[in-house]
Design an enzyme around this catalytic site. Structure first.
Site, PDB file in Angstrom:
ATOM      1  CD  GLU A   1      -2.066  -2.337   1.699  1.00 49.61           C
ATOM      2  OE1 GLU A   1      -2.951  -3.310   0.988  1.00 49.61           O
ATOM      3  OE2 GLU A   1      -0.781  -2.839   1.476  1.00 49.61           O
TER       4      GLU A   1
ATOM      5  CG  HIS B   1      -9.739  -7.025   8.268  1.00 51.23           C
ATOM      6  ND1 HIS B   1      -9.253  -6.904   9.231  1.00 51.23           N
ATOM      7  CD2 HIS B   1      -9.835  -7.124   6.849  1.00 51.23           C
ATOM      8  CE1 HIS B   1      -8.445  -8.177   8.550  1.00 51.23           C
ATOM      9  NE2 HIS B   1      -8.589  -7.296   7.272  1.00 51.23           N
TER      10      HIS B   1
END
Length: 376
Positions: A106, A175
């Site tokens: 990322e 998450h």
């Protein structure tokens, strides 16, 4: 790129949720019909049911087609058609130079995307979930958000960061976090949180065209949900303005301000309030976290005299807190009762189903708080 499915178990778990039924704690509510008497960008004529996933896909395809500077990059966006199939078919249509698979880095591919934006391109940077964007916080905030200001207005950064945000189902603490307030606090960023298919298409197109960096916060549980889209909204020139809220349901007794999937929960709660207590609640879909449509909120508060903010983020320093501050600063004289907020719990999201259900607003939570506020 199929490798991330094996290297990242959590990512594989997220993908499996698409095909499997939504768990009972998070079933899509039977929302009240969306009503907006001030609609200007679409009409009800020729409406068609379109899922949020397909609306996003259509917006991406139209922008890739109309502007050669636009390209998409992220994990599994090309060969795998996207972890949530939002980028389905784009590789075949536009090729590997416009739809680019990246490694699980990322920080790396976000930095690459920001550099491309500073060089004059218009990248759309997809995160498999915004929880993974924590790896890229420096690039998003220190590079993308601040460069235009630090360059004295010389260097724009046209980039769109998009992907699922907020609570999902059965994916636990790492998450399920809502980053609306995080990014909303940063000068230089625009922050958008769509609810319906119309929101998704019109706001994503606006985000890609905007010269500023835009954080586009979707919700995993909305991808497969279908909403009516008018014929006008399905055309390739349909764009919604960033910074303008939408009244999803008009009312006179209570103003409920919400965003993303919590708009649907609020609509369901408003229908229950009408049935149980005869209360007409007005539900406002923020659409945009930053800039915030203060005018629409205060105009509604002036009519109803009561305000409730509903969000899935943490209670402290959240979007709900900002909405209550706005009500205090700009609408104090209109309040007939203290403004209240309904938020997620102040805990990391549990994995256990029962605890997970208790961690986020549900329609009955909203109804209960509204009944206390209205003293009915």
């Amino acid at each position: 790129m199929a490798a991330p499915r094996f290297l990242r178990p959590a990512g594989r778990l997220l993908q499996s949720r698409i095909a499997s039924p939504i768990r009972p704690a998070f079933r899509v509510p039977a929302c009240a019909p969306s009503v907006n008497y001030r609609r200007t960008y679409a009409t009800e004529s020729g409406s068609k049911e379109v899922t949020v996933r397909d609306a996003l896909n259509e917006a991406l395809a139209e922008e890739l087609e109309s502007n050669e500077k636009v390209f998409v990059l992220g994990e599994e966006v090309a060969q795998y058609n996207g972890a949530y199939k939002v980028t389905r078919g784009l590789l075949d249509r536009f090729g590997p130079k416009r739809v680019i698979d990246t490694p699980i880095t990322e920080a790396g591919f976000t930095g690459l995307a920001v550099g491309a934006a500073l060089a004059g391109l218009h990248p759309v940077c997809e995160f498999m979930t915004f929880n993974f964007a924590m790896q890229s916080i420096d690039q998003i905030i220190n590079s993308a958000a601040k460069t235009h200001y630090m360059s004295g207005g010389i260097q724009p950064c046209n980039i769109t960061f998009r992907g699922p945000n907020g609570f999902a189902a059965g994916v636990a603490a790492q998450h399920s976090q809502d980053y609306s307030a995080w990014y909303g606090a940063i000068p230089g960023l625009k922050v958008v949180a769509p609810y319906s298919a119309e929101d998704a298409k019109g706001l994503l197109k606006a985000s890609i065209r905007d010269p500023n960096p835009v954080v586009f916060l979707e919700n995993e549980l909305l991808y497969g949900q279908a909403f009516p889209m008018s014929e006008a909204a399905r055309k390739d020139d349909f764009v919604l303005p960033i910074g303008k809220a939408k009244i999803e349901r008009p009312g006179k007794d209570l103003t409920i301000v919400s965003l993303s999937r919590c708009v649907g929960l609020s609509l369901d709660a408003a229908a229950q309030l009408k049935e149980k207590y005869g209360v007409d609640a007005e539900v406002i879909n923020l659409r945009s976290v930053k800039p915030l449509d203060v005018e629409t909120i205060i105009k509604s508060l002036k009519k109803t005299g009561r305000l409730m903010a509903v969000e899935s983020g943490f209670p402290m320093y959240g979007v709900g807190s900002e909405l209550l501050a706005v009500a205090m600063e700009y609408g104090f004289d209109y309040l007939t009762a203290p403004a209240v907020r309904v938020t997620g719990a102040d805990v990391p999201t549990p994995y256990a189903l029962g605890l997970e259900e208790m961690s986020f607003p549900q329609p009955d939570t909203i109804v209960g708080q509204a009944a206390k506020l209205l003293r009915v």
